[in-house]
Design an enzyme around this catalytic site. Sequence first.
Site, PDB file in Angstrom:
ATOM      1  N   ASN A 205       0.863  -1.178   0.000  1.00 30.16           N
ATOM      2  CA  ASN A 205       0.000   0.000   0.000  1.00 30.16           C
ATOM      3  C   ASN A 205       0.902   1.231   0.000  1.00 30.16           C
ATOM      4  OD1 ASN A 205      -1.826   2.006   0.404  1.00 30.16           O
ATOM      5  ND2 ASN A 205      -2.511   1.346   2.432  1.00 30.16           N
TER       6      ASN A 205
ATOM      7  N   LYS B 162       0.079   4.208  -0.338  1.00 30.66           N
ATOM      8  CA  LYS B 162      -0.604   5.396   0.211  1.00 30.66           C
ATOM      9  C   LYS B 162      -0.385   6.590  -0.739  1.00 30.66           C
ATOM     10  CE  LYS B 162      -0.353   3.308   4.741  1.00 30.66           C
ATOM     11  NZ  LYS B 162      -0.270   3.442   6.192  1.00 30.66           N
TER      12      LYS B 162
ATOM     13  N   HIS C  12      -9.779   1.112   5.054  1.00 32.11           N
ATOM     14  CA  HIS C  12      -8.501   1.379   5.734  1.00 32.11           C
ATOM     15  C   HIS C  12      -8.743   2.419   6.833  1.00 32.11           C
ATOM     16  CE1 HIS C  12      -4.374   2.594   6.475  1.00 32.11           C
ATOM     17  NE2 HIS C  12      -3.979   1.507   5.819  1.00 32.11           N
TER      18      HIS C  12
ATOM     19  N   GLU D 215      -7.130   4.884   7.628  1.00 27.32           N
ATOM     20  CA  GLU D 215      -6.882   6.258   7.176  1.00 27.32           C
ATOM     21  C   GLU D 215      -8.068   6.789   6.369  1.00 27.32           C
ATOM     22  OE1 GLU D 215      -3.053   5.470   5.411  1.00 27.32           O
ATOM     23  OE2 GLU D 215      -2.187   5.207   7.406  1.00 27.32           O
TER      24      GLU D 215
ATOM     25  N   GLU E   6      -5.305  -4.516  10.948  1.00 28.71           N
ATOM     26  CA  GLU E   6      -4.304  -3.457  11.107  1.00 28.71           C
ATOM     27  C   GLU E   6      -4.630  -2.647  12.363  1.00 28.71           C
ATOM     28  OE1 GLU E   6      -2.245  -2.329   7.154  1.00 28.71           O
ATOM     29  OE2 GLU E   6      -4.062  -1.150   7.299  1.00 28.71           O
TER      30      GLU E   6
ATOM     31  N   GLY F 148       2.450   2.844  10.834  1.00 29.15           N
ATOM     32  CA  GLY F 148       3.422   3.925  10.627  1.00 29.15           C
ATOM     33  C   GLY F 148       4.160   4.351  11.885  1.00 29.15           C
TER      34      GLY F 148
ATOM     35  N   SER G 266       3.434  -1.528  10.569  1.00 28.70           N
ATOM     36  CA  SER G 266       4.880  -1.519  10.821  1.00 28.70           C
ATOM     37  C   SER G 266       5.557  -2.846  10.483  1.00 28.70           C
ATOM     38  CB  SER G 266       5.181  -1.106  12.270  1.00 28.70           C
ATOM     39  OG  SER G 266       4.807   0.240  12.471  1.00 28.70           O
TER      40      SER G 266
END
Length: 227
Positions: free
Chosen positions: A8, A10, A85, A87, A154, A160, A191
């Site tokens: 991904n 991003k 996701h 985010e 996740e 991150g 991570s």
Amino acid sequence: MKKLIIANWKLNPATADDAQKLAASINQAAKNTAVLCPPTVFLSRINFPRLGAQDCFWQEKGAFTGQTSPLQLKSLGVKYCIAGHSERRAVGDTDEMVNAKLNALLEHKITPILCVGFGTTVEQDDLEVTDVLKQQLGAGLAGIDPLKVIAAYEPVWAIGTGKNASPEHAEKIALFIKSKYGIKKILYGGSVNAANAKGFLQQPNISGLLVGGESLIPGHFNQIINF
Ligand code: 13P
């Protein structure tokens, strides 16, 4: 057995040239199955055997400014699409919207990667994770055949931050998702790097990985897809 490793990217990289260079440096015939999810705007410029999108809209066409439909993704040869996701959830995606995306993707035979996870701290994750997962999975999968969906666990605190969940914790959650919701393929993300990937890939109920930052570093990502 081959594992599924999804990159991904991003909102990276900045230019189409850099995206093409990055894709060209990823091993196409690795031991595991690698999928690249570049930014939507670069999808048509990337030459890689397996492409995924990072998100989509649930309508096919019409007056929906700024959106991308599964029908359009399909026309670019996209085989996978991330949905839900954290985010995206952070900027307003609800479980109902995620469910609509899954339906739309399956209609066009694109495999959805349903992201679930919660907890901005490890402690919170332990206390609340099961309830949140039940909500995200129950609502996200309403009316959907779980065998056609890949899940990605996740935990938000691991994304991150350089702090990954333990492989044992991820395995426990994968088993929970498998046994309660009938999804067969569950990935871990948060991570992941070349040093910790193997520990996850050795777990029997973890089918692969969803990799963010390290997927932008070809030397590291090539190691991860070749374990
Ligand atoms: P990192 O690997 O950068 O933690 O990102 C994980 C992620 O969000 C993949 O979807």
